[in-house]
Design an enzyme around this catalytic site. Structure first.
Site, mmCIF file in Angstrom:
data_model
loop_
_atom_site.group_PDB
_atom_site.id
_atom_site.type_symbol
_atom_site.label_atom_id
_atom_site.label_comp_id
_atom_site.label_asym_id
_atom_site.label_seq_id
_atom_site.Cartn_x
_atom_site.Cartn_y
_atom_site.Cartn_z
ATOM 1 N N GLY A 8 0.831 -1.205 0.000
ATOM 2 C CA GLY A 8 0.000 0.000 0.000
ATOM 3 C C GLY A 8 0.864 1.253 0.000
ATOM 4 O O GLY A 8 0.532 2.265 0.630
ATOM 5 N N GLN A 12 -1.928 7.226 1.733
ATOM 6 C CA GLN A 12 -1.574 8.418 2.516
ATOM 7 C C GLN A 12 -0.331 8.163 3.376
ATOM 8 O O GLN A 12 0.589 8.982 3.380
ATOM 9 C CB GLN A 12 -2.756 8.844 3.415
ATOM 10 C CG GLN A 12 -2.502 10.170 4.125
ATOM 11 C CD GLN A 12 -3.400 10.417 5.329
ATOM 12 O OE1 GLN A 12 -4.062 9.512 5.823
ATOM 13 N NE2 GLN A 12 -3.410 11.643 5.810
ATOM 14 N N ASP A 34 2.209 -1.834 -4.344
ATOM 15 C CA ASP A 34 0.822 -1.389 -4.296
ATOM 16 C C ASP A 34 0.029 -2.238 -5.285
ATOM 17 O O ASP A 34 0.622 -2.846 -6.190
ATOM 18 C CB ASP A 34 0.721 0.099 -4.665
ATOM 19 C CG ASP A 34 -0.517 0.743 -4.070
ATOM 20 O OD1 ASP A 34 -0.405 1.371 -2.993
ATOM 21 O OD2 ASP A 34 -1.609 0.603 -4.665
ATOM 22 N N ASP A 53 -1.203 -7.343 -4.776
ATOM 23 C CA ASP A 53 -2.590 -7.286 -4.326
ATOM 24 C C ASP A 53 -2.604 -8.120 -3.050
ATOM 25 O O ASP A 53 -2.505 -9.353 -3.109
ATOM 26 C CB ASP A 53 -3.495 -7.883 -5.405
ATOM 27 C CG ASP A 53 -4.922 -8.060 -4.899
ATOM 28 O OD1 ASP A 53 -5.176 -7.745 -3.711
ATOM 29 O OD2 ASP A 53 -5.768 -8.528 -5.686
ATOM 30 N N TYR A 142 -15.160 -0.682 9.478
ATOM 31 C CA TYR A 142 -13.746 -0.326 9.595
ATOM 32 C C TYR A 142 -13.242 -0.677 10.997
ATOM 33 O O TYR A 142 -12.210 -1.338 11.155
ATOM 34 C CB TYR A 142 -13.609 1.179 9.330
ATOM 35 C CG TYR A 142 -12.220 1.745 9.452
ATOM 36 C CD1 TYR A 142 -11.239 1.475 8.514
ATOM 37 C CD2 TYR A 142 -11.895 2.606 10.506
ATOM 38 C CE1 TYR A 142 -9.971 2.026 8.621
ATOM 39 C CE2 TYR A 142 -10.635 3.164 10.621
ATOM 40 C CZ TYR A 142 -9.672 2.867 9.676
ATOM 41 O OH TYR A 142 -8.421 3.419 9.791
ATOM 42 N N LYS A 146 -10.563 -3.465 12.432
ATOM 43 C CA LYS A 146 -9.395 -3.067 13.242
ATOM 44 C C LYS A 146 -9.320 -3.888 14.535
ATOM 45 O O LYS A 146 -8.236 -4.318 14.933
ATOM 46 C CB LYS A 146 -9.430 -1.573 13.557
ATOM 47 C CG LYS A 146 -9.178 -0.678 12.340
ATOM 48 C CD LYS A 146 -7.841 -0.962 11.691
ATOM 49 C CE LYS A 146 -7.518 -0.074 10.528
ATOM 50 N NZ LYS A 146 -6.372 -0.554 9.732
ATOM 51 N N ILE A 172 -4.743 11.224 10.642
ATOM 52 C CA ILE A 172 -3.398 11.667 10.284
ATOM 53 C C ILE A 172 -3.469 12.808 9.286
ATOM 54 O O ILE A 172 -4.171 12.729 8.262
ATOM 55 C CB ILE A 172 -2.575 10.495 9.732
ATOM 56 C CG1 ILE A 172 -2.373 9.500 10.874
ATOM 57 C CG2 ILE A 172 -1.216 10.972 9.213
ATOM 58 C CD1 ILE A 172 -1.630 8.290 10.501
HETATM 59 N N1 SER Z 1 -8.452 8.328 9.562
HETATM 60 C C1 SER Z 1 -9.299 7.171 9.687
HETATM 61 C C2 SER Z 1 -10.660 7.460 9.208
HETATM 62 O O1 SER Z 1 -11.102 8.564 9.367
HETATM 63 C C3 SER Z 1 -9.373 6.712 11.114
HETATM 64 O O2 SER Z 1 -8.294 5.893 11.401
HETATM 65 O O3 SER Z 1 -11.303 6.602 8.715
#
Ligand code: SER
Length: 318
Positions: A8, A12, A34, A53, A142, A146, A172
């Site tokens: 990846g 970002q 990537d 991939d 998400y 995690k 971030i």
């Molecule tokens: N920056 C991420 C998001 O907003 C959170 O880890 O999905």
């Protein structure tokens, strides 16, 4: 860490972690990969690169063998709001790619870093000074990926001795590659709007506090953690790390010190607001400070000064 594979690399974090690690460990020792290939610019010119991939275990294993890798950075992810629009994709990348990396790490005895997130918490979690070890019942896919990632990574460490380590990243903020589809993206986009002289429509309402971090600190964290003495680590997957917590009015006021005419309006995004409301306001990162010396450098003021200086230059080149 001597021979590093980044999965990846165009994202970002990857687009800044790759050159950062190349500077420290040598260009030839950091392999950028990537799923979209060939890589662009410095990523492909600055050192070896290949197509991976990560949902295909063979791709990961072949690269680890070919380049004699000892540490994998698994940065493949679909961010929170985008994953809500396509939960299966969020799961397949968030968990499928990680399982492949864990199996390859076990077989070839590599270390593995996979970022976790503030998204690993949910509405039942204490919001203020969120403890390292606490309730984790996220309501987003998400977040579910995690928490799954944290648990399965700890399992691979305990059961097979795989050297898995991770941090729970806040939002971030960076100036090289835009995030995409995240809940915290507004805190990046607002700087671009200010520097371009545009008004900004903020998707989160006033008073929505979230932890945030400037990229240089996020990069330092990775190297510090991966180089930490394993005997000192009581935790592994994943450490709370924090450096600043703010709400939209605070970042707006900080930017206005540089651009007094800058205008921010509220353009609420229901999905993002709901997600943000389920995440902590600020995390307690004392375990990271004690176990591996986490010590961030940037606050909202110094980050804003730097972001604006860098973006001014970057956007004037176009
Ligand atoms: N920056 C991420 C998001 O907003 C959170 O880890 O999905």
């Amino acid at each position: 860490m001597k021979r590093i594979l980044i999965i990846g690399a165009s994202g970002q974090i990857g687009s800044e972690l790759t050159p950062y690690l190349r500077k420290i460990y040598g260009s030839d020792n950091v392999i950028a990969s990537d799923c979209s290939f060939p890589l662009k610019g410095a990523l492909s010119e600055g050192g070896p690169s290949c197509k991976i991939d990560a949902t295909n275990a063979r791709d990961v294993a072949d690269a680890v063998k070919k380049y004699d890798i000892d540490t994998i950075f698994n940065l493949a992810a679909i961010l929170s709001a985008k994953a809500e629009a396509n939960p299966m994709l969020g799961w397949n990348i968030g968990v499928g790619a990680l399982l492949n990396c864990l199996e390859v790490a076990r077989e070839y005895k590599t270390a593995l870093f996979t970022p976790s997130s503030i998204g690993a918490f949910g509405p039942e979690t204490p919001r203020l000074n969120t403890p390292q070890d606490t309730i984790q019942r996220p309501k987003t896919i998400y977040g579910v990926t995690k928490v799954t990632g944290e648990l399965i990574s700890d399992y691979y460490f305990q059961r097979f001795g795989v050297d898995t380590r991770s941090v729970r990243y806040p939002g971030i903020i960076s100036n090289v590659t835009l995030p995409g589809g995240g809940t915290t993206d507004y805190a990046v986009e607002i700087y671009y709007a200010a520097v371009k002289g545009e008004a900004f429509g903020c998707p989160l309402k006033a008073g929505t506090f979230l932890d945030m971090m400037y990229m240089p600190d996020a990069l330092d964290a990775v190297v510090q953690l991966m180089e930490a003495d394993p005997a000192k680590l009581k935790h592994r997957n994943a450490f709370n790390i924090a450096s600043m917590s703010f709400e939209p009015e605070m970042i707006y006021a900080e930017i206005k010190k540089h651009y007094p005419d800058f205008v921010m309006e509220y353009k609420k995004d229901e999905v993002r607001q709901q997600i943000a409301d389920s995440w902590p306001d600020s995390m307690d990162d004392s375990a990271a400070r004690e176990e591996w010396g986490w010590n961030p450098k940037y606050n909202l003021e110094s980050m804003t000064t730097d972001m604006i200086a860098v973006l001014k230059e970057k956007l004037s080149e176009k």
